[in-house]
Write a protein that holds these residues in place. Structure first.
Motif, PDB file in Angstrom:
ATOM      1  N   SER A  71       0.930  -1.049   0.522  1.00  0.00           N
ATOM      2  CA  SER A  71      -0.108   0.689  -0.017  1.00  0.00           C
ATOM      3  C   SER A  71       0.730   1.041  -0.371  1.00  0.00           C
ATOM      4  O   SER A  71       0.274   1.999  -0.448  1.00  0.00           O
ATOM      5  CB  SER A  71      -0.822  -0.199   0.805  1.00  0.00           C
ATOM      6  N   THR A  72       1.834   1.213   0.313  1.00  0.00           N
ATOM      7  CA  THR A  72       2.941   2.616   0.457  1.00  0.00           C
ATOM      8  C   THR A  72       3.276   2.511  -0.832  1.00  0.00           C
ATOM      9  O   THR A  72       4.135   3.996  -0.912  1.00  0.00           O
ATOM     10  CB  THR A  72       3.890   2.181   1.918  1.00  0.00           C
ATOM     11  N   THR A  73       4.090   1.630  -1.512  1.00  0.00           N
ATOM     12  CA  THR A  73       4.695   1.494  -2.938  1.00  0.00           C
ATOM     13  C   THR A  73       3.525   1.991  -4.508  1.00  0.00           C
ATOM     14  O   THR A  73       3.641   2.588  -5.315  1.00  0.00           O
ATOM     15  CB  THR A  73       5.360   0.596  -3.098  1.00  0.00           C
ATOM     16  N   ALA A  74       2.062   1.615  -4.109  1.00  0.00           N
ATOM     17  CA  ALA A  74       0.809   1.398  -5.010  1.00  0.00           C
ATOM     18  C   ALA A  74       0.853   2.859  -4.965  1.00  0.00           C
ATOM     19  O   ALA A  74      -0.145   3.266  -4.283  1.00  0.00           O
ATOM     20  CB  ALA A  74       0.212   0.536  -4.882  1.00  0.00           C
ATOM     21  N   ASP A  75       0.970   2.874  -6.282  1.00  0.00           N
ATOM     22  CA  ASP A  75      -0.226   4.834  -7.062  1.00  0.00           C
ATOM     23  C   ASP A  75      -0.887   3.841  -8.014  1.00  0.00           C
ATOM     24  O   ASP A  75      -0.384   3.315  -8.942  1.00  0.00           O
ATOM     25  CB  ASP A  75       1.250   5.353  -7.551  1.00  0.00           C
ATOM     26  N   THR A  76      -1.799   3.982  -8.293  1.00  0.00           N
ATOM     27  CA  THR A  76      -3.080   3.253  -8.687  1.00  0.00           C
ATOM     28  C   THR A  76      -3.942   5.007  -9.151  1.00  0.00           C
ATOM     29  O   THR A  76      -3.602   5.972  -8.683  1.00  0.00           O
ATOM     30  CB  THR A  76      -3.804   2.270  -8.192  1.00  0.00           C
ATOM     31  N   LEU A  78       8.223   6.528  -8.128  1.00  0.00           N
ATOM     32  CA  LEU A  78       9.032   6.024  -6.764  1.00  0.00           C
ATOM     33  C   LEU A  78       7.332   4.776  -6.619  1.00  0.00           C
ATOM     34  O   LEU A  78       7.697   3.666  -6.188  1.00  0.00           O
ATOM     35  CB  LEU A  78       9.410   6.459  -6.048  1.00  0.00           C
ATOM     36  N   SER A  79       6.393   5.793  -7.547  1.00  0.00           N
ATOM     37  CA  SER A  79       5.114   4.759  -6.875  1.00  0.00           C
ATOM     38  C   SER A  79       5.006   4.083  -8.246  1.00  0.00           C
ATOM     39  O   SER A  79       4.506   2.618  -8.295  1.00  0.00           O
ATOM     40  CB  SER A  79       4.434   5.228  -7.397  1.00  0.00           C
ATOM     41  N   GLN A 121       4.577  -6.723   2.425  1.00  0.00           N
ATOM     42  CA  GLN A 121       5.166  -6.378   1.602  1.00  0.00           C
ATOM     43  C   GLN A 121       7.088  -6.577   0.965  1.00  0.00           C
ATOM     44  O   GLN A 121       7.812  -6.485   1.759  1.00  0.00           O
ATOM     45  CB  GLN A 121       5.165  -5.071   2.118  1.00  0.00           C
ATOM     46  N   GLU A 152      -2.093  -2.657  -9.888  1.00  0.00           N
ATOM     47  CA  GLU A 152      -2.013  -3.705  -9.909  1.00  0.00           C
ATOM     48  C   GLU A 152      -3.588  -4.568 -10.326  1.00  0.00           C
ATOM     49  O   GLU A 152      -3.282  -5.246 -10.768  1.00  0.00           O
ATOM     50  CB  GLU A 152      -1.515  -4.204  -8.530  1.00  0.00           C
ATOM     51  N   PHE A 181       9.212  -4.623   0.885  1.00  0.00           N
ATOM     52  CA  PHE A 181       9.638  -3.703   1.629  1.00  0.00           C
ATOM     53  C   PHE A 181      10.845  -3.926   3.054  1.00  0.00           C
ATOM     54  O   PHE A 181      11.887  -4.774   3.480  1.00  0.00           O
ATOM     55  CB  PHE A 181       9.127  -2.764   2.401  1.00  0.00           C
ATOM     56  N   ILE A 227       9.837  -2.287  -4.298  1.00  0.00           N
ATOM     57  CA  ILE A 227      11.261  -1.628  -3.599  1.00  0.00           C
ATOM     58  C   ILE A 227      12.088  -3.100  -3.149  1.00  0.00           C
ATOM     59  O   ILE A 227      11.789  -4.046  -2.805  1.00  0.00           O
ATOM     60  CB  ILE A 227      11.238  -0.879  -2.004  1.00  0.00           C
TER      61      ILE A 227
END
Lengths: 349, 376
Positions: free
Chosen positions: A2-7, A289-290, A133, A227, A135, A80
């Motif tokens: 959730s921290t990296t997903a940019d939808t 980064l997303s 995750q 995703e 990470f 990441i």
């Protein structure tokens, strides 16, 4: 995730075009920045932009390129990878240890690349299959790889193998150039590069081809973009994620090899913090980064930018190492804020 | 609710007890605590004292993670505060003066708070992903520490006032344990006796909904990062005052990873929305007890491999998918086992493994994104 997903639900073609332009404008920013930094260097220090010094920007950081390439794949897919520095060290330690035990160089090279790939595949499987995750899963891999390094050896091992030494010392002459030395004398020298640089650049070309001309490459972008959408489109999201981490592992292994060529040793504490350098190179190179947008060539520019910062330190012995870190942090900050601005403009449509 | 909490803490406590027993078997005098000159000594006291900085950092990290964030910069912040305090003491003319130590400590903590504020602003106002936002300070912060100390390794240890923070005793108990305990009690009181804890959790569950419910999400996020910075700064002071040297390159190196590990072991989910301070405390103790066991019984060199194992096991235990997978491994799980009706039409077309990727966390990301863009 959730921290990296940019939808981007409901992103329109127009905004996609804008997104593309946004990506290019970031790469362009990087080019301009690099040019400024080189100019500043050239005015401050003599021979900063001599042909050899420019070629050495790649030569001295050749082992960073595979890390950045692998990281580009991972970040493009929305993940990441914190393990790359440790896996690189593990690669160099395994190479040095196996060579010490009398393995042949080609077998060692295969073993190192295989180790990296297997580790990456494991991490990718844990991430995709158990939804842990990226990470935290790659953090575990980092502990594991670094721990294995230290279990294998707690001190640096010198490499005496003929092939490794040959690669280390080989100079591939590129062209002749006029160089003025400190006393003002001009002479003609051969500008050379190393086989490691060629290997690294070869990898970049392959990565470029894979990302832009294969089904898998497009899937990586799709997964990073959104995703759920990629999944609904019937793309093999999980397989792609595993592949991405496997690629990153392979690249880290390769970078371990390049590092052992370069230093002629296997060092268990090498590459601490290199994951940050790799991430910084990718961010500076304009990759979002997303995930979902960015170029592998941008990451090479990012490595060159980092190389220029390190060159400052090299040309100026009095410069505090702290400033190189502050400069890198500042650049990363600049680029993420830039990404943010571009992203919000894209959202505002 | 209390049943749930107890369930969550059962595993960490069991692991801690197991590790303590293992330590006792490796070292028979493990549990002995002696009183020398009115001060407590013993392996257990050592573990508590070494755990104090991790407890502090992990407390801040718990709150940050509860808001669905993460703070990677704590190690660098610890380095900044530790370096500044050491530099101030070493470069002052009168090292023994209480005033000098007091100024060093206060200014160092202010710097740590400013660092936390910087992170908080990036995350809450600019809406940058926490991993990335705190990465900036993680890189630059250690550079700043190097600039502060001029790349020298400092030796502030012969300053009695400063030594107290990390290595001293007060009424027979190591001072660092008292400090960590006090901060723990304060945090517990503030988050569990007031509404603050619930607000933090609600921001973590759904920032957009909390904002609509009238919670100032931005301010809460800012506060937790500031608190995390403060804790990291305090930990930095402890670390430099307890060791004989202050090297900006190694103060608090990897403490962020230990802290995250402590938080995760303690049952706080990395996806945010809930936190357990007791769990974090136990998690920090587990890490230190494990370290001491590995050092005594196996070899200090294999500490990292053990940590990797712990991370994997804990994460797999926490992951609902993994639990389901291991539970139903005999029945060969397929994508059809996850029942979201919205995706079932496409399920037969896709590879079985790709369906579970449409999960709640992934969709939740939209909300975060939503809020981030709106606040920026």
């Amino acid at each position: 995730m959730s921290t990296t997903a940019d939808t981007h639900p409901g992103r329109r073609p127009l905004s996609r075009v804008l997104g593309r332009l946004g990506g290019y404008s970031q790469v362009a920013t990087t080019v301009v920045l690099l040019a400024i930094m080189l100019t500043v260097g050239a005015t401050l220090y003599q021979n900063f932009t001599s042909p050899q010094a420019l070629v050495d920007l790649l030569g001295k950081n050749a082992f960073l390129i595979p890390l950045a390439v692998g990281m580009t794949f991972v970040i493009l897919s929305g993940g990441i990878d914190l393990s790359v520095g440790a896996v690189m060290a593990l690669g160099s330690v395994i190479a040095a240890t196996l060579l010490q035990q009398g393995w042949s160089a080609p077998a060692v090279i295969v073993a190192v690349l295989l180790t990296g790939t297997v580790l990456g595949t494991l991490v990718g499987t844990v991430i995709s299959k158990f939804e842990i995750q990226p990470f935290i899963a790659t953090l575990a891999a980092m502990f594991l790889a670094r721990g294995l390094c230290l279990v294998i050896t707690d001190r640096s091992i010198t490499i005496k193998d003929a092939l490794f030494r040959k690669v280390n010392l080989a100079h591939l002459n590129l062209f002749e150039a006029q160089v003025t030395n400190v006393r003002g004398r001009t002479r003609t020298v051969d500008v050379y590069t190393t086989p490691s640089v060629l290997i690294a650049l070869g990898l970049v070309l392959v990565a470029f081809a894979v990302l832009h001309y294969t089904h898998f490459g497009r899937t990586v972008y799709a997964v990073g973009g959104s995703e759920p959408s990629a999944s609904l489109m019937g793309l093999a999201v999980d397989r792609t994620k595993v592949m991405v981490y496997a690629i990153s592992g392979f690249c880290a292994g390769l970078s371990g090899l390049l590092f052992s060529f370069y230093t002629a040793s296997g060092d268990p504490v090498a590459g601490i913090g290199y994951e940050l350098n790799a991430i910084a190179a990718v961010v500076i190179g304009g990759t979002l980064l997303s995930g979902g947008a960015g170029y592998v060539f941008g990451s090479v520019l990012g490595v060159l930018t980092l190389g220029t910062i390190y060159a400052y330190k090299e040309f100026d012995g009095n410069l505090n190492t702290g400033w190189t870190r502050i400069l890198i942090g500042g650049l990363v900050l600049f680029f993420i804020v830039l990404q943010r601005v571009i992203a919000s403009r894209r959202w505002a449509r | 609710m209390s049943k749930l909490t107890s369930q969550r803490l059962v595993w960490p406590v069991a692991v801690l007890v197991a590790l303590l027993v293992a330590n006792l078997m490796a070292n028979h005098s493990f549990l002995s605590i002696t009183l020398q000159d009115g001060n407590l000594f013993g392996p257990l006291v050592d573990i508590l004292r070494r755990a104090a900085p991790i407890v502090l950092v992990a407390l801040g990290m718990s709150l940050v993670i509860a808001t669905r964030g993460i703070d990677l910069s704590v190690g660098a912040v610890a380095a900044i505060s530790g370096s500044w305090a050491s530099m101030h003491i070493v470069s002052s003319s009168d090292r023994t003066s209480v005033g000098v130590v007091l100024v060093a400590v206060v200014v160092a903590l202010v710097m740590a708070v400013v660092a936390g504020l910087f992170n908080g602003l990036l995350v809450s106002v600019l809406g940058i992903q926490p991993i990335v936002a705190t990465l900036v300070l993680m890189t630059a912060g250690r550079g700043l520490a190097q600039v502060i100390t001029n790349e020298k390794i400092l030796y502030p240890d012969n300053t009695p006032g400063y030594k107290l923070i990390g290595g001293g005793y007060l009424i027979g108990v190591p001072f660092s344990i008292l400090v960590a305990g006090a901060i723990f009690a304060l945090t517990a009181a503030l988050t569990r006796q007031t509404a603050l804890g619930t607000l933090i959790e609600s921001v973590g569950v759904n920032p957009e909904a909390s904002r609509l419910a009238g919670i100032r999400a931005t301010r809460i996020i800012l506060v937790v990062y500031v608190f995390s910075g403060f804790c990291a700064g305090l930990a930095g002071l402890m670390l430099t005052s307890n060791s004989t040297s202050a090297d900006p390159n190694s103060i608090g190196l990897f403490i962020e990873l230990d802290a995250i590990l402590a938080v995760v072991i303690g049952g706080t989910s990395l996806t945010g929305g809930r936190f357990s301070l007791w769990g974090t405390l136990i998690g920090a103790f587990i890490i230190e007890t494990m370290n001491s066991f590995v050092v005594i019984a196996i070899s200090p060199r294999s500490t990292d491999v053990f940590k990797a194992g712990v991370v994997v096991v804990v994460c797999l235990l926490q992951s609902p998918k993994a639990r389901r997978w291991f539970g139903g491994v005999v029945r060969r799980p397929t994508g059809r086992r996850t029942p979201p009706p919205t995706v079932s039409p496409t399920a037969p077309d896709t590879a079985p493994l790709s369906v579970p990727a449409i999960s709640v966390p992934a969709l939740d990301g939209d909300h975060t994104q939503d809020l981030e863009t709106r606040t920026s």
